[in-house]
Design a protein around this motif. Sequence first.
Motif, short mmCIF file in Angstrom:
data_model
loop_
_atom_site.label_atom_id
_atom_site.label_comp_id
_atom_site.label_asym_id
_atom_site.label_seq_id
_atom_site.Cartn_x
_atom_site.Cartn_y
_atom_site.Cartn_z
N PRO A 144 0.83 -0.99 -0.20
CA PRO A 144 -0.19 -0.15 0.10
C PRO A 144 0.74 1.40 -0.04
O PRO A 144 0.48 2.31 -0.59
N ARG A 145 1.99 1.18 0.54
CA ARG A 145 2.84 2.54 0.66
C ARG A 145 4.27 1.90 -0.39
O ARG A 145 4.84 1.05 0.10
N LYS A 228 -2.40 -0.43 -5.14
CA LYS A 228 -2.87 0.37 -6.20
C LYS A 228 -2.08 1.56 -6.45
O LYS A 228 -2.08 2.62 -5.51
N HIS A 229 -1.33 1.84 -7.60
CA HIS A 229 -0.78 2.84 -7.93
C HIS A 229 -0.78 3.42 -9.31
O HIS A 229 -0.83 2.52 -10.05
N LYS A 230 -0.72 4.82 -9.63
CA LYS A 230 -0.89 5.16 -10.92
C LYS A 230 0.41 4.99 -11.74
O LYS A 230 1.60 5.14 -10.94
N LEU A 231 0.14 4.93 -12.83
CA LEU A 231 1.32 5.17 -13.91
C LEU A 231 1.76 6.64 -13.93
O LEU A 231 1.03 7.61 -13.53
N PRO A 312 3.85 12.94 -1.37
CA PRO A 312 2.30 13.15 -1.32
C PRO A 312 1.57 11.86 -2.35
O PRO A 312 0.42 11.39 -1.93
N GLN A 313 2.31 11.18 -2.89
CA GLN A 313 1.82 9.84 -3.93
C GLN A 313 2.19 8.64 -3.18
O GLN A 313 1.93 7.62 -3.81
N ALA A 314 2.83 8.81 -2.02
CA ALA A 314 3.26 7.61 -1.48
C ALA A 314 2.41 6.31 -1.24
O ALA A 314 2.59 5.11 -1.39
N ASN A 318 -4.30 3.62 -2.28
CA ASN A 318 -4.69 2.55 -1.27
C ASN A 318 -4.90 3.39 0.12
O ASN A 318 -4.87 4.64 0.26
N GLU A 319 -5.36 2.75 1.06
CA GLU A 319 -5.85 3.47 2.41
C GLU A 319 -4.39 4.01 3.06
O GLU A 319 -3.67 3.15 3.40
N VAL A 320 -4.42 5.19 3.34
CA VAL A 320 -3.38 5.62 4.06
C VAL A 320 -3.56 5.24 5.43
O VAL A 320 -4.04 4.85 6.14
N GLY A 321 -2.02 4.51 5.97
CA GLY A 321 -1.63 4.06 7.10
C GLY A 321 -1.93 2.49 7.09
O GLY A 321 -1.50 1.83 7.98
N ALA A 322 -2.27 1.81 5.94
CA ALA A 322 -2.61 0.41 5.90
C ALA A 322 -1.17 -0.18 5.99
O ALA A 322 -0.15 0.09 5.82
#
Length: 329
Positions: A144-145, A228-231, A312-314, A318-322
């Motif tokens: 997630p991160r 889940k991360h963007k291109l 900021p895109q880390a 995904n859920e921040v802190g997952a």
Amino acid sequence: MASVQVLTATSVPTYTTSLRVEEPLVKYRQIHPTFGAEATADFSQITQDLVDEIKRGLAKYGVLVFRKTGLDDARHVEMSHLFGDLDDIAPFVNGLGQKNRLSSDYLFDVGNVNPDNTVMQPGGMRDLLLRCNYHFHADSAFNPRRAGVSLLLAHELPPEELGGDTEFADTRSAYESLSPERKEEINDWVVMNSQLQCRRNANTDENGVINPLLATDEFDPMKHRFGKHKLPRIAAHAHHVQGMDVDEGQKKLKELLEYVDNPKFTFRVKWQDPGDLVVWDNTCVLHRAIPGGYAGKYKRDLRRTTVHDMGPQAWGLNEVGATWRSGLD
């Protein structure tokens, strides 16, 4: 007769002004036309100023290669902490019942040395899992991160003629070279990433048959969560594009990876000595290990620390802190 007076010039004192020119903390020599640099620095004192300069170098070059740093495990981890929050191996060690042979859970063991200090043999489960490293990837894209900076330190190396290089790809230049239409097509893609995707692909033969040891639900990406991360962040962990037919998305993702795999965007680092350190930014470059004749015969002991992306895109989408980890959820 008047006397003649001879006047002598009064001695003018001279002053020597000593101008102290401070040496830069890091010196760079670019390796490739678009990215990468051989860098030199004094690692006898690890300071925030030194780390901040390395960060500036990464922003420009993406990959920095330092030779004979003299770092050990403790100082490797100490310096890495100054870059930001560190990822750790504990969830994988505990979740998979593995044993960490290294001194810190912040050190990822990415070499071919077994916990009993023997050389890993081809064909075993650990070898199968690590074959993913032979494909271009970005560290932790499946979690997630995502990862920011990675720092890979050599401890023991095989004979140079037997291989074991690490190759890097410049995704910034590759992306900029795309046509405006291609950029527009991919800019909003959300890529579903899984560590298991890379592991399966790395153990699939030319007929598409997966090694039976990995042809189980435990290694099926569709049975686990995706990062889940963007291109344009793209790597071998990419399984499919959200909202797109899986087969179609995989075909398009493969095309992009093949596009990056080009000498215009790549260069190899040849490991030379213990203490060599390579630092890179996972948000703008990909990397892969190059197999060689050392396998099963000589140790290639490399240890990596991984700094979480601090930007900021880390967390991507995904859920921040997952805290879940790919394949362990």
